[in-house]
Enzyme design. Structure first.
Site, PDB file in Angstrom:
ATOM      1  N   PRO A 144       0.819  -1.214   0.000  1.00  0.00           N
ATOM      2  CA  PRO A 144       0.000   0.000   0.000  1.00  0.00           C
ATOM      3  C   PRO A 144       0.856   1.268   0.000  1.00  0.00           C
ATOM      4  O   PRO A 144       1.904   1.324   0.646  1.00  0.00           O
ATOM      5  CB  PRO A 144      -0.787  -0.102   1.312  1.00  0.00           C
ATOM      6  CG  PRO A 144       0.060  -0.944   2.197  1.00  0.00           C
ATOM      7  CD  PRO A 144       0.848  -1.862   1.323  1.00  0.00           C
ATOM      8  N   GLY A 145       0.421   2.246  -0.739  1.00  0.00           N
ATOM      9  CA  GLY A 145       1.082   3.550  -0.725  1.00  0.00           C
ATOM     10  C   GLY A 145       0.078   4.600  -0.288  1.00  0.00           C
ATOM     11  O   GLY A 145       0.038   5.021   0.870  1.00  0.00           O
ATOM     12  N   ARG A 146      -0.796   4.943  -1.228  1.00  0.00           N
ATOM     13  CA  ARG A 146      -1.784   6.001  -0.990  1.00  0.00           C
ATOM     14  C   ARG A 146      -2.599   5.788   0.286  1.00  0.00           C
ATOM     15  O   ARG A 146      -2.823   6.721   1.044  1.00  0.00           O
ATOM     16  CB  ARG A 146      -2.740   6.048  -2.184  1.00  0.00           C
ATOM     17  CG  ARG A 146      -3.656   7.239  -2.205  1.00  0.00           C
ATOM     18  CD  ARG A 146      -4.735   7.083  -3.290  1.00  0.00           C
ATOM     19  NE  ARG A 146      -4.240   6.615  -4.546  1.00  0.00           N
ATOM     20  CZ  ARG A 146      -3.938   7.388  -5.598  1.00  0.00           C
ATOM     21  NH1 ARG A 146      -4.106   8.690  -5.520  1.00  0.00           N
ATOM     22  NH2 ARG A 146      -3.489   6.869  -6.715  1.00  0.00           N
TER      23      ARG A 146
ATOM     24  N   TYR B 206      -4.110  14.498 -13.688  1.00  0.00           N
ATOM     25  CA  TYR B 206      -5.216  13.525 -13.727  1.00  0.00           C
ATOM     26  C   TYR B 206      -6.572  14.189 -13.575  1.00  0.00           C
ATOM     27  O   TYR B 206      -7.566  13.495 -13.368  1.00  0.00           O
ATOM     28  CB  TYR B 206      -5.102  12.514 -12.584  1.00  0.00           C
ATOM     29  CG  TYR B 206      -3.757  11.876 -12.380  1.00  0.00           C
ATOM     30  CD1 TYR B 206      -3.213  11.024 -13.337  1.00  0.00           C
ATOM     31  CD2 TYR B 206      -3.042  12.108 -11.214  1.00  0.00           C
ATOM     32  CE1 TYR B 206      -1.985  10.421 -13.118  1.00  0.00           C
ATOM     33  CE2 TYR B 206      -1.814  11.502 -10.995  1.00  0.00           C
ATOM     34  CZ  TYR B 206      -1.294  10.667 -11.959  1.00  0.00           C
ATOM     35  OH  TYR B 206      -0.083  10.070 -11.732  1.00  0.00           O
TER      36      TYR B 206
ATOM     37  N   CYS C 263       3.354  29.337 -15.572  1.00  0.00           N
ATOM     38  CA  CYS C 263       2.877  29.814 -16.883  1.00  0.00           C
ATOM     39  C   CYS C 263       2.302  28.665 -17.700  1.00  0.00           C
ATOM     40  O   CYS C 263       2.880  28.252 -18.729  1.00  0.00           O
ATOM     41  CB  CYS C 263       4.024  30.470 -17.627  1.00  0.00           C
ATOM     42  SG  CYS C 263       4.640  31.848 -16.698  1.00  0.00           S
ATOM     43  N   GLU C 264       1.218  28.113 -17.235  1.00  0.00           N
ATOM     44  CA  GLU C 264       0.519  27.021 -17.930  1.00  0.00           C
ATOM     45  C   GLU C 264      -0.962  27.171 -17.606  1.00  0.00           C
ATOM     46  O   GLU C 264      -1.316  27.353 -16.434  1.00  0.00           O
ATOM     47  CB  GLU C 264       0.932  25.646 -17.374  1.00  0.00           C
ATOM     48  CG  GLU C 264       2.359  25.266 -17.547  1.00  0.00           C
ATOM     49  CD  GLU C 264       2.608  24.374 -18.758  1.00  0.00           C
ATOM     50  OE1 GLU C 264       1.646  23.981 -19.442  1.00  0.00           O
ATOM     51  OE2 GLU C 264       3.785  24.100 -19.000  1.00  0.00           O
TER      52      GLU C 264
HETATM   53  N1  LLP Z   1       2.884  -1.431  -6.014  1.00  0.00           N
HETATM   54  C1  LLP Z   1       3.173  -1.109  -7.297  1.00  0.00           C
HETATM   55  C2  LLP Z   1       3.870  -2.085  -8.134  1.00  0.00           C
HETATM   56  C3  LLP Z   1       2.805   0.152  -7.786  1.00  0.00           C
HETATM   57  O1  LLP Z   1       3.098   0.467  -9.056  1.00  0.00           O
HETATM   58  C4  LLP Z   1       2.130   1.076  -6.946  1.00  0.00           C
HETATM   59  C5  LLP Z   1       1.744   2.392  -7.437  1.00  0.00           C
HETATM   60  C6  LLP Z   1       1.862   0.694  -5.621  1.00  0.00           C
HETATM   61  C7  LLP Z   1       2.243  -0.575  -5.191  1.00  0.00           C
HETATM   62  C8  LLP Z   1       1.162   1.584  -4.650  1.00  0.00           C
HETATM   63  O2  LLP Z   1      -0.141   1.839  -5.048  1.00  0.00           O
HETATM   64  P1  LLP Z   1      -1.146   2.665  -4.110  1.00  0.00           P
HETATM   65  O3  LLP Z   1      -1.424   1.816  -2.899  1.00  0.00           O
HETATM   66  O4  LLP Z   1      -0.477   3.936  -3.744  1.00  0.00           O
HETATM   67  O5  LLP Z   1      -2.331   2.854  -4.946  1.00  0.00           O
HETATM   68  N2  LLP Z   1       0.719   9.072  -9.306  1.00  0.00           N
HETATM   69  C9  LLP Z   1      -0.582   8.429  -9.283  1.00  0.00           C
HETATM   70  C10 LLP Z   1      -0.510   7.036  -8.688  1.00  0.00           C
HETATM   71  C11 LLP Z   1       0.479   6.135  -9.375  1.00  0.00           C
HETATM   72  C12 LLP Z   1       0.577   4.789  -8.731  1.00  0.00           C
HETATM   73  C13 LLP Z   1       1.788   4.078  -9.190  1.00  0.00           C
HETATM   74  N3  LLP Z   1       1.963   2.780  -8.630  1.00  0.00           N
HETATM   75  C14 LLP Z   1      -1.549   9.319  -8.533  1.00  0.00           C
HETATM   76  O6  LLP Z   1      -1.145  10.378  -8.092  1.00  0.00           O
HETATM   77  O7  LLP Z   1      -2.724   8.978  -8.401  1.00  0.00           O
END
Ligand code: LLP
Length: 415
Positions: A274-276, A316, A342-343
């Site tokens: 998990p990231g987000r 996005y 400037c965009e």
């Molecule tokens: N594992 C892999 C292999 C990934 O590519 C990603 C995110 C994660 C885990 C974590 O995913 P999450 O739990 O954060 O959804 N920049 C975009 C999101 C790109 C996600 C890239 N990969 C945004 O701001 O929405």
């Protein structure tokens, strides 16, 4: 979560207005309490499964202090670059809790990861598999690998962050997986230990995860029949978070219960990336109003943060809630909140309902913890914003604002 006291917004008992005064704007602000709370929610939700390893996806927010907080509460890590590996080495993260994902690992990334002793690589192509085998042989090591399969599942999220569809560059076609595992199993310096899939990000439905997991389990069984015994199931990240007040993402518990139901009899270690869902709602971006203007029918508030600080709305069309940090009574009207870049796309919020505000009034942009500061750039030669954490009732600077001299540091003036 912000609280309101005497018309002012607070994060963990600290006034956002005071933070803006002390550190200047724009600045990123994180709550340690929230980070820990989100992590523990995952941990508790999966506590019924014997072996679960949460590998925080470093790309979401990679400040070393944030990484250290996760390390200290037992998290592992999911990385995608040499830079992220360096960050983890710097905080002395346990290598046996690191998985390396990403569609194209360089030789140096593979060498250094083998050297550090990471748990495994999530392999994304046959070419990459052969390369890992070659490098491991040169180093006289065996590389643990897991194959990232592309299960062809629609995660029903933004197309730019869907990664498990047929059309995407990620993973190995699920129909080819058996063959690739068999090939990997014959290699001298590669040891297939896991199965991996990551289908996308900001996902609000549990069923795509389960559909993907079903495919992984079918593959696991086929592999077992062929004598290839897999011990890790890495189901990636992707659980969505609340951006709109009306959003209702699944809880970690709901998600866990459905996953545990599938995993409980397998006797494998489950890995989550998990990231987000760990950092997104623990972070905020503070910005001050520089100017107000009206063009034809549109009212603009021009603020000191731009798309270089928070790219998600421009890239996005993502929504981030924006509100004033000192509450004002009276009529509210709609403004577009735009930055100084400037965009035309330099927009942080469209039609945001706000009261009458003036120069230097501070706004807070919510849900900025994930893919916020990490996606910031120096476009327009603007310094990246500082980062601050609220911890133990106080605030601490965890990243200085860029100095303008640093922005030119690597440039060579040929005279
Ligand atoms: N594992 C892999 C292999 C990934 O590519 C990603 C995110 C994660 C885990 C974590 O995913 P999450 O739990 O954060 O959804 N920049 C975009 C999101 C790109 C996600 C890239 N990969 C945004 O701001 O929405």
């Amino acid at each position: 979560m912000l609280d309101i006291k005497d018309n002012k917004l607070y994060l963990d008992e600290i006034s956002l207005y005071d933070i803006a005064q002390s550190y200047g704007t724009p600045c990123y602000l994180y709550s340690k309490n929230s980070l820990v709370k989100e992590f523990n929610e995952y941990k508790n939700a999966f506590s019924n499964l014997n072996h679960t390893l949460i590998c925080y996806s470093v790309k979401a927010c990679s400040n070393i202090n944030i990484l250290k907080i996760f390390k200290d509460i037992g998290s592992g890590f999911d990385i995608v670059s040499l830079g992220e590996l360096e960050r983890l080495k710097y905080i002395k993260a346990d290598p046996s809790k690191i998985v390396f994902s990403g569609v194209a690992k360089s030789d140096k990334e593979i060498e250094d990861s083998l050297d550090y002793g990471i748990l495994f690589f999530n392999v994304e192509s046959i070419d990459e598999l052969e390369n890992i085998n070659r490098i491991a042989a040169d180093l006289n090591k065996t590389a643990n690998i897991s194959i990232r399969v592309n299960p062809d599942i629609d995660p029903k999220t933004h197309p730019y962050i869907s990664t498990g569809l047929k059309s995407s560059k990620f993973g190995i076609e699920i129909n080819q997986a058996l063959e690739v595992y068999t090939y990997a199993n014959q290699m001298e310096n590669v040891n297939p230990v896991g199965i991996d899939a990551h289908i996308g990000s900001q996902i609000f439905e549990i069923s795509p995860f389960i559909d993907s997991l079903d495919k992984l389990i079918a593959l696991y069984k086929n592999l077992k029949d062929k004598g290839i015994n897999i011990t890790y199931f890495d189901i990636g990240g992707g659980l969505g978070i609340k951006y709109f007040d009306s959003d209702e993402p699944p809880s970690k518990k709901e998600f866990a219960d459905r996953v545990i139901d599938k995993m409980k009899d397998l006797n494998c270690t489950l890995i989550l990336e998990p990231g987000r869902s760990l950092v997104g709602n623990a972070g905020y971006l503070l910005t001050s109003i520089l100017y107000k203007k009206k063009n034809y029918d549109k009212d603009f508030l021009i603020v000191d943060a731009g798309m270089n600080d928070l790219l998600r709305p421009s890239l996005y069309n993502a929504y981030h809630k924006i509100e004033e940090v000192v509450k004002v009574n009276g009529d509210r009207s709609k403004y577009d909140i735009v930055g100084p870049i400037c965009e035309t796309g330099d927009i942080l919020g469209k039609d945001v309902e706000l009261p009458k505000l003036s120069k230097n009034d501070v706004l807070v942009i919510h849900s900025a913890g994930a893919y916020g500061h990490v996606m910031a750039s120096n476009y327009n030669t603007r310094p990246k914003a500082p980062e601050i954490i609220i911890d133990d009732g106080g605030s601490k600077l965890i990243r200085k604002k860029d100095m303008l001299s640093q922005l030119m540091e690597n440039e060579l003036l040929n005279e």
